[in-house]
Design a protein around this motif. Structure first.
Motif, PDB file in Angstrom:
ATOM      1  N   GLY A   1      -8.733  -3.041   2.239  1.00  0.00           N
ATOM      2  CA  GLY A   1      -7.435  -2.711   1.642  1.00  0.00           C
ATOM      3  C   GLY A   1      -6.344  -3.660   2.125  1.00  0.00           C
ATOM      4  O   GLY A   1      -5.681  -4.330   1.309  1.00  0.00           O
TER       5      GLY A   1
ATOM      6  N   TRP B   1      -4.212  -6.378  -0.309  1.00  0.00           N
ATOM      7  CA  TRP B   1      -2.752  -6.319  -0.486  1.00  0.00           C
ATOM      8  C   TRP B   1      -2.085  -7.581   0.054  1.00  0.00           C
ATOM      9  O   TRP B   1      -1.110  -8.074  -0.506  1.00  0.00           O
ATOM     10  CB  TRP B   1      -2.171  -5.093   0.217  1.00  0.00           C
ATOM     11  CG  TRP B   1      -2.439  -3.783  -0.469  1.00  0.00           C
ATOM     12  CD1 TRP B   1      -3.079  -2.710   0.054  1.00  0.00           C
ATOM     13  CD2 TRP B   1      -2.040  -3.396  -1.789  1.00  0.00           C
ATOM     14  NE1 TRP B   1      -3.113  -1.678  -0.855  1.00  0.00           N
ATOM     15  CE2 TRP B   1      -2.487  -2.073  -1.991  1.00  0.00           C
ATOM     16  CE3 TRP B   1      -1.360  -4.043  -2.836  1.00  0.00           C
ATOM     17  CZ2 TRP B   1      -2.271  -1.377  -3.190  1.00  0.00           C
ATOM     18  CZ3 TRP B   1      -1.141  -3.350  -4.025  1.00  0.00           C
ATOM     19  CH2 TRP B   1      -1.595  -2.043  -4.184  1.00  0.00           C
TER      20      TRP B   1
ATOM     21  N   GLU C   1       0.838  -1.206   0.000  1.00  0.00           N
ATOM     22  CA  GLU C   1       0.000   0.000   0.000  1.00  0.00           C
ATOM     23  C   GLU C   1       0.874   1.258   0.000  1.00  0.00           C
ATOM     24  O   GLU C   1       0.625   2.207  -0.740  1.00  0.00           O
ATOM     25  CB  GLU C   1      -0.927  -0.012   1.231  1.00  0.00           C
ATOM     26  CG  GLU C   1      -1.562   1.329   1.613  1.00  0.00           C
ATOM     27  CD  GLU C   1      -2.752   1.734   0.741  1.00  0.00           C
ATOM     28  OE1 GLU C   1      -3.184   0.906  -0.094  1.00  0.00           O
ATOM     29  OE2 GLU C   1      -3.226   2.880   0.895  1.00  0.00           O
TER      30      GLU C   1
END
Ligand code: PHE
Length: 438
Positions: free
Chosen positions: A146, A150, A115
């Motif tokens: 998120g 990832w 990220e």
């Protein structure tokens, strides 16, 4: 398993690069600064360095020689070298368990790094203030989607490299990229040292305050030493099984440990001056690096390029470590349970991904895996490994294996004393003291 079909590393630099690739990773740049910060700084660093030299290097040599002598995965290694001592197979079992736990939270942190790489590429990190960076980290790491996405991407990359095989997969990346990472960290150190208020950071890191040393601080230092060197669970033994006879194992262990320690200490030098200059709490925990370093990039010339390169290389450093962890599980599944490599990889990666989701959703699971693997499983594995080489394999076979490359190896006597007595007693003591039983 037939010997010839085992993949092997191509030569001296390949071996060191691969083992160093396993050792150098998030442990140096993410975990080391945050545990130093939580455990009071300088005194912790000294205890840590002592453990690396006195226990870490001997255990690393032991693992390398167990692997190379047996030509097997960790579990099979003990079975082959001491078929009448089934107790030691527990190292293999604990190692596989530790690999699952470590990979679960490791891939979450690697996901954070992805990220940050993405943010750096979009130039979204450099215009944030220190307070904004802290709240950005908090909001992002506490969000679910998120980090999960990832993490999955990271596990996917890890599995893809493991399926590709050892030599092609691992050696190639480490050789060129790790030296570049080292150079970037040194540049960061210089920039961090020039910040106003940097002195306080140096004092925190290098001025030991022994009143801060408690049982749990010592255990954290031991756990961090094992974690950072990738020892105590069979990663280094598994790599040892791919090392050719012509390599000098003692030198390999020393070079890898020095490289690993250098990178960790430099990461500390890059981070702590900035921690104090930007008023960040040194005991901020797992977010420390992510909250601190973007501030340094903000201030320096070429900050954009350096931030992109740094986070990208950190992802790669994390990959060369995660690959070594997954390899332990895959070697075990394929050689002991007879699974095909590809199947073993997919099964292991899927289970670990699920555990990783738990780490994202419940921070208590994250902490539990982090603590249990580094401070319990790895040191216990270390005790068994030391006792095995010290007492079961014995001096003659140890010497033979260490000198298999054809040269003389000094210090075997000292090594044996450490393995037989010093390491088991010291680890046992630190362990019991650290968990409050002494
Ligand atoms: N040593 C690796 C790092 O510092 C992590 C690791 C631990 C890898 C244990 C393998 C085994 O990032």
């Amino acid at each position: 398993m037939n010997l010839k079909s085992r993949d092997s590393f191509s030569g001296k630099f390949g071996v060191i690069a691969a083992a160093a690739g396993s050792a150098v990773g998030l442990g140096n740049i993410w975990r080391f600064p945050y545990v130093v910060g939580e455990n009071g700084g300088g005194a912790f660093l000294l205890v840590y360095l002592l453990f690396i030299a006195a226990i870490g290097i001997p255990v690393m040599v032991s693992e390398l020689l167990i692997g190379r002598r047996s030509q097997k995965n960790v579990f099979g290694a003990f079975k082959t070298l001491a078929p009448d001592k089934p107790l030691f197979m527990i190292v293999g079992i604990m190692g596989v368990g530790a690999a699952f736990m470590i990979l679960a939270f490791y891939s979450v942190v690697a996901g954070w790094t992805l990220e940050y790489t993405y943010m750096a590429i979009g130039n979204n990190l450099l215009d944030m203030s220190s307070a904004q960076l802290s709240s950005f980290f908090k909001n992002f790491s506490e969000s679910k989607t998120g980090p999960v996405i990832w993490m999955i991407i990271f596990m996917f990359l890890t599995a893809a490299i493991v399926i590709g095989g050892i030599k092609k997969g691992i050696e190639r990346y480490t050789k060129i990229l790790m030296p570049i990472l080292l150079v970037i960290i040194i540049i960061l150190c210089v920039n961090s040292a020039m910040l106003e208020g940097a002195g306080e950071g140096f004092a925190f890191l290098f001025k030991p305050d022994f009143s801060k040393v408690t049982g749990s601080v010592i255990l954290e230092a031991l756990g961090q030493a094992f974690f950072s060197l990738s020892i105590g669970m069979g990663v280094i033994a598994t790599y040892g099984s791919y090392i050719q006879k012509k390599e000098n194992l003692l030198n390999t262990a020393i070079s890898v440990s020095i490289a690993d320690t250098l990178i960790a200490v430099l990461a500390g030098v890059a981070i702590f001056p900035a921690v104090f200059a930007f008023n960040i709490d040194p005991s901020a925990g797992p977010g420390l690096v992510f909250e601190t370093l973007p501030n340094v990039f903000n201030q320096m010339t070429g900050g954009y390029a350096f931030s992109v390169a740094f986070f990208l290389l950190l992802v790669i450093a994390a990959l060369t470590s995660s690959v070594s962890l997954l390899e332990v599980v895959v070697a075990y599944f394929s050689e002991e349970l007879g699974m095909r490599r590809v199947v073993a990889t997919i099964v292991a990666a899927s289970v670990i991904t699920l555990l990783g989701v738990l780490c994202v959703v419940y921070s208590s699971v994250f902490k539990f895996f982090d603590f249990t693997s580094s401070n319990i499983l790895l040191p216990l594995g270390g005790i068994f490994i030391a006792i095995f080489v010290g007492w079961i394999l014995g001096k003659q076979k140890t010497k033979d294996e260490l000198e298999a490359h054809g040269g003389k190896v000094r210090f075997v006597g000292i090594l044996m004393i450490i393995l037989k007595v010093v390491a088991p007693v010291a680890i046992g003591f630190v362990f019991l003291k650290g968990i409050g039983l002494l």
